[in-house]
Design a protein around this motif. Structure first.
Motif, PDB file in Angstrom:
ATOM      1  N   UNK A  41       0.830  -1.203   0.000  1.00 33.56           N
ATOM      2  CA  UNK A  41       0.000   0.000   0.000  1.00 33.56           C
ATOM      3  C   UNK A  41       0.867   1.256   0.000  1.00 33.56           C
ATOM      4  N   UNK A  42       1.960   1.243   0.762  1.00 32.20           N
ATOM      5  CA  UNK A  42       2.838   2.410   0.805  1.00 32.20           C
ATOM      6  C   UNK A  42       3.528   2.621  -0.554  1.00 32.20           C
ATOM      7  N   UNK A  43       4.002   1.551  -1.167  1.00 28.51           N
ATOM      8  CA  UNK A  43       4.686   1.679  -2.458  1.00 28.51           C
ATOM      9  C   UNK A  43       3.705   2.119  -3.546  1.00 28.51           C
ATOM     10  N   UNK A  44       2.454   1.697  -3.468  1.00 29.30           N
ATOM     11  CA  UNK A  44       1.446   2.126  -4.444  1.00 29.30           C
ATOM     12  C   UNK A  44       1.052   3.596  -4.264  1.00 29.30           C
ATOM     13  N   UNK A  45       1.308   4.155  -3.092  1.00 25.86           N
ATOM     14  CA  UNK A  45       0.873   5.518  -2.760  1.00 25.86           C
ATOM     15  C   UNK A  45       1.672   6.569  -3.543  1.00 25.86           C
ATOM     16  N   UNK A  46       1.266   7.833  -3.362  1.00 28.81           N
ATOM     17  CA  UNK A  46       1.937   8.959  -4.033  1.00 28.81           C
ATOM     18  C   UNK A  46       3.390   9.099  -3.584  1.00 28.81           C
ATOM     19  N   UNK A  47       3.782   8.501  -2.451  1.00 27.85           N
ATOM     20  CA  UNK A  47       5.182   8.552  -2.009  1.00 27.85           C
ATOM     21  C   UNK A  47       6.120   7.853  -2.993  1.00 27.85           C
ATOM     22  N   UNK A  48       5.604   6.851  -3.703  1.00 25.64           N
ATOM     23  CA  UNK A  48       6.444   6.086  -4.622  1.00 25.64           C
ATOM     24  C   UNK A  48       5.787   5.950  -5.998  1.00 25.64           C
ATOM     25  N   UNK A  49       4.938   4.941  -6.188  1.00 26.31           N
ATOM     26  CA  UNK A  49       4.394   4.637  -7.510  1.00 26.31           C
ATOM     27  C   UNK A  49       3.276   5.574  -7.949  1.00 26.31           C
ATOM     28  N   UNK A  50       2.519   6.141  -6.997  1.00 28.39           N
ATOM     29  CA  UNK A  50       1.376   6.991  -7.324  1.00 28.39           C
ATOM     30  C   UNK A  50       0.470   6.275  -8.326  1.00 28.39           C
ATOM     31  N   UNK A  51       0.103   5.045  -7.962  1.00 26.48           N
ATOM     32  CA  UNK A  51      -0.643   4.169  -8.867  1.00 26.48           C
ATOM     33  C   UNK A  51      -2.008   4.733  -9.259  1.00 26.48           C
TER      34      UNK A  51
END
Length: 188
Positions: A83-93
């Protein structure tokens, strides 16, 4: 022609790869990655939703590859991290749901091939070279005996090239290794 092809039913090095359009079989393929965490260990993950095709010409240099990955399908085996990696902090999925690849050229590289291409994601288009090994052609009994090819490919990308994370981040390395295991079925 493709040389050094190996397969369960077509095993001679002189066997030509049939020309045509091959569709990647996601049930028998993997799109995975490794990235170093804290400079100590590699975290592995995969994308579980992707699609693509290979169009083979009379020779390997006349062939093309395209693919698309659904970024939200990231799975590292830890839902909180995912969930964190998908967030705007990283992937911004939510704003950049897919990552695309298209080949620009395919050239022999010793016993393997180099597929030069471009990854497009998050508003960036970045060149990448895939070191690719073709494993051959055979019939897939699980898919109505479809003519199927197998290949493996690896590349290393820099997450900063796509605006992911901050430079000099001690938590996450800038280099990300991509590993592909692909089966694709020839379309009739």
């Amino acid at each position: 022609m493709f040389n050094n092809l190996k397969g369960t039913r077509m095993t001679t090095a002189t066997t030509a790869l049939p020309t045509g359009t091959w569709v990647i079989d996601p049930a028998h393929s993997e799109v995975t990655f490794k990235v170093r965490h804290l400079g100590l260990a590699r975290v592995r993950g995969e994308f579980t939703s992707f699609r693509g095709q290979i169009v083979t010409g009379e020779s390997v240099t006349d062939s093309t590859v395209t693919a698309e990955i659904d970024v939200a399908s990231l799975d590292t085996g830890n839902e909180n991290r995912d969930q964190h990696v998908r967030s705007a902090d990283f992937f911004d999925a939510d704003n950049h749901p897919t990552m695309g690849f298209r080949s620009v050229s395919i050239t022999p590289d010793g016993d393997a091939y180099r597929i030069d291409g471009e990854i497009s994601w998050r508003g960036y288009t970045v060149p990448v070279s895939l070191h690719t090994e073709f494993h051959g052609v055979g019939q897939n009994p699980a898919n109505n005996d479809a003519t199927t090819l197998g290949a493996s490919a690896e590349a290393t990308i820099n997450r900063l090239d796509f605006g992911v994370g901050e430079p000099g981040n001690a938590i996450l390395s800038e280099q990300v290794k991509i590993i592909l295991e692909i089966e694709a079925a020839l379309q009739s």
